[in-house]
Design an enzyme around this catalytic site. Structure first.
Site, PDB file in Angstrom:
ATOM      1  N   HIS A 178      15.549 -37.876  34.155  1.00 32.58           N
ATOM      2  CA  HIS A 178      14.371 -38.460  34.805  1.00 32.58           C
ATOM      3  C   HIS A 178      14.810 -39.719  35.519  1.00 32.58           C
ATOM      4  O   HIS A 178      15.655 -40.455  35.010  1.00 32.58           O
ATOM      5  CB  HIS A 178      13.309 -38.837  33.757  1.00 32.58           C
ATOM      6  CG  HIS A 178      12.241 -39.728  34.323  1.00 32.58           C
ATOM      7  ND1 HIS A 178      11.135 -39.236  34.957  1.00 32.58           N
ATOM      8  CD2 HIS A 178      12.166 -41.088  34.417  1.00 32.58           C
ATOM      9  CE1 HIS A 178      10.408 -40.249  35.408  1.00 32.58           C
ATOM     10  NE2 HIS A 178      11.000 -41.382  35.090  1.00 32.58           N
TER      11      HIS A 178
ATOM     12  N   TYR B 120       4.262 -39.564  30.529  1.00 32.35           N
ATOM     13  CA  TYR B 120       4.013 -38.669  31.672  1.00 32.35           C
ATOM     14  C   TYR B 120       2.512 -38.553  31.983  1.00 32.35           C
ATOM     15  O   TYR B 120       2.101 -37.557  32.596  1.00 32.35           O
ATOM     16  CB  TYR B 120       4.611 -37.290  31.402  1.00 32.35           C
ATOM     17  CG  TYR B 120       6.109 -37.202  31.688  1.00 32.35           C
ATOM     18  CD1 TYR B 120       6.598 -37.271  32.995  1.00 32.35           C
ATOM     19  CD2 TYR B 120       7.026 -37.047  30.667  1.00 32.35           C
ATOM     20  CE1 TYR B 120       7.958 -37.185  33.270  1.00 32.35           C
ATOM     21  CE2 TYR B 120       8.398 -36.961  30.931  1.00 32.35           C
ATOM     22  CZ  TYR B 120       8.844 -37.023  32.235  1.00 32.35           C
ATOM     23  OH  TYR B 120      10.195 -36.935  32.518  1.00 32.35           O
TER      24      TYR B 120
ATOM     25  N   ASN C  90      15.554 -30.193  33.346  1.00 36.57           N
ATOM     26  CA  ASN C  90      16.388 -30.614  34.477  1.00 36.57           C
ATOM     27  C   ASN C  90      17.177 -31.891  34.205  1.00 36.57           C
ATOM     28  O   ASN C  90      17.531 -32.618  35.125  1.00 36.57           O
ATOM     29  CB  ASN C  90      15.551 -30.699  35.758  1.00 36.57           C
ATOM     30  CG  ASN C  90      14.432 -31.708  35.668  1.00 36.57           C
ATOM     31  OD1 ASN C  90      14.299 -32.392  34.660  1.00 36.57           O
ATOM     32  ND2 ASN C  90      13.638 -31.817  36.718  1.00 36.57           N
TER      33      ASN C  90
ATOM     34  N   GLU D  49       7.908 -48.102  33.962  1.00 31.10           N
ATOM     35  CA  GLU D  49       8.687 -47.261  33.049  1.00 31.10           C
ATOM     36  C   GLU D  49       9.699 -48.086  32.260  1.00 31.10           C
ATOM     37  O   GLU D  49       9.927 -47.828  31.075  1.00 31.10           O
ATOM     38  CB  GLU D  49       9.360 -46.135  33.841  1.00 31.10           C
ATOM     39  CG  GLU D  49       8.331 -45.155  34.367  1.00 31.10           C
ATOM     40  CD  GLU D  49       8.892 -44.088  35.293  1.00 31.10           C
ATOM     41  OE1 GLU D  49       8.101 -43.253  35.754  1.00 31.10           O
ATOM     42  OE2 GLU D  49      10.113 -44.079  35.561  1.00 31.10           O
TER      43      GLU D  49
ATOM     44  N   LYS E  93      17.509 -36.238  29.412  1.00 30.69           N
ATOM     45  CA  LYS E  93      16.500 -35.403  28.744  1.00 30.69           C
ATOM     46  C   LYS E  93      17.106 -34.566  27.617  1.00 30.69           C
ATOM     47  O   LYS E  93      18.329 -34.405  27.528  1.00 30.69           O
ATOM     48  CB  LYS E  93      15.828 -34.504  29.793  1.00 30.69           C
ATOM     49  CG  LYS E  93      15.057 -35.294  30.856  1.00 30.69           C
ATOM     50  CD  LYS E  93      14.257 -34.368  31.759  1.00 30.69           C
ATOM     51  CE  LYS E  93      13.449 -35.151  32.782  1.00 30.69           C
ATOM     52  NZ  LYS E  93      12.587 -34.260  33.607  1.00 30.69           N
TER      53      LYS E  93
HETATM   54  P1  DAT Z   1      10.978 -35.617  39.195  1.00 31.80           P
HETATM   55  O1  DAT Z   1      11.439 -35.561  37.757  1.00 31.80           O
HETATM   56  O2  DAT Z   1      12.033 -35.085  40.131  1.00 31.80           O
HETATM   57  O3  DAT Z   1      10.474 -36.988  39.593  1.00 31.80           O
HETATM   58  P2  DAT Z   1       8.186 -34.777  39.135  1.00 31.80           P
HETATM   59  O4  DAT Z   1       7.844 -36.225  38.929  1.00 31.80           O
HETATM   60  O5  DAT Z   1       7.491 -34.037  40.240  1.00 31.80           O
HETATM   61  O6  DAT Z   1       9.765 -34.584  39.342  1.00 31.80           O
HETATM   62  O7  DAT Z   1       7.906 -33.964  37.797  1.00 31.80           O
HETATM   63  C1  DAT Z   1       8.243 -34.535  36.531  1.00 31.80           C
HETATM   64  C2  DAT Z   1       8.910 -33.483  35.692  1.00 31.80           C
HETATM   65  O8  DAT Z   1       7.985 -32.431  35.423  1.00 31.80           O
HETATM   66  C3  DAT Z   1      10.100 -32.778  36.343  1.00 31.80           C
HETATM   67  O9  DAT Z   1      11.313 -33.505  36.196  1.00 31.80           O
HETATM   68  C4  DAT Z   1      10.145 -31.480  35.597  1.00 31.80           C
HETATM   69  C5  DAT Z   1       8.673 -31.178  35.363  1.00 31.80           C
HETATM   70  N1  DAT Z   1       8.150 -30.303  36.419  1.00 31.80           N
HETATM   71  C6  DAT Z   1       7.846 -30.649  37.693  1.00 31.80           C
HETATM   72  N2  DAT Z   1       7.405 -29.584  38.390  1.00 31.80           N
HETATM   73  C7  DAT Z   1       7.423 -28.531  37.514  1.00 31.80           C
HETATM   74  C8  DAT Z   1       7.085 -27.153  37.608  1.00 31.80           C
HETATM   75  N3  DAT Z   1       6.622 -26.634  38.753  1.00 31.80           N
HETATM   76  N4  DAT Z   1       7.238 -26.383  36.506  1.00 31.80           N
HETATM   77  C9  DAT Z   1       7.701 -26.901  35.344  1.00 31.80           C
HETATM   78  N5  DAT Z   1       8.031 -28.198  35.178  1.00 31.80           N
HETATM   79  C10 DAT Z   1       7.903 -28.997  36.251  1.00 31.80           C
HETATM   80 MG    MG Z   2       8.814 -38.028  38.988  1.00 34.19          MG
END
Ligand code: DAT
Ligand code: MG
Length: 140
Positions: A117, A51, A114, A128, A11
């Site tokens: 992905h 997304y 973070n 994807e 990212k």
């Molecule tokens: P992951 O990337 O671990 O699969 P996810 O699919 O639940 O997590 O969410 C996609 C991305 O969205 C994640 O990497 C960072 C962002 N995200 C998730 N929860 C969030 C939150 N509570 N606040 C801000 N960004 C968030």
């Molecule tokens: Mg995810």
């Protein structure tokens, strides 16, 4: 466990801090092989499309603006149980909850920024990978 392919993205927070090589080294050390890779700068529309599954979530705007704020590195990783293995190497979404030695524990700045992905299941991995790569661009 079968040989699988999964989709990975480094990212913008990580490319900005010149962590691409350090992150790829974590994948390789875990036995994952990079079989496709390209560096891109996503438009907001492209980030929104990638997304789309999160479109109803409160963080969708923040997420898609961040993902289009700088370069990303899109990759296909291949190996034994690659989907789960990649998720283990990445660590929990929120770095505050990520296990010691994971990419997110060591590099992530926040739950949003973070660093990586990774696909979460075989179906999303296939979708994807196809979003970013043609068959000719994946060389196992
Ligand atoms: P992951 O990337 O671990 O699969 P996810 O699919 O639940 O997590 O969410 C996609 C991305 O969205 C994640 O990497 C960072 C962002 N995200 C998730 N929860 C969030 C939150 N509570 N606040 C801000 N960004 C968030
Ligand atoms: Mg995810």
């Amino acid at each position: 466990m079968a040989i699988e392919r999964t989709f990975s993205m480094i990212k913008p927070d990580a490319t900005k801090r010149n962590l691409t090589g350090a992150i790829v080294a974590r994948f390789e050390a875990a036995g994952l092989r990079v079989v496709a890779s390209k560096r891109l700068w996503l438009s907001l529309r492209q980030a929104q499309a990638f997304y789309a599954v999160h479109a109803a979530r409160p963080f969708y705007g923040e997420l898609t603006e961040f993902m289009s704020s700088g370069p990303i590195v899109a990759q296909v990783l291949e190996g034994e149980g690659a989907i789960l293995k990649n998720r283990e190497v990445m660590g929990a979404t929120n770095p505050a909850n990520a296990a010691e030695g994971t990419i997110r524990k060591d590099f992530a700045l926040s739950i949003g920024e973070n660093s990586v992905h990774g696909s979460d299941a075989p179906e999303t991995a296939a979708e994807e990978i196809a979003f970013f790569f043609s068959g000719l661009e994946i060389v196992g």
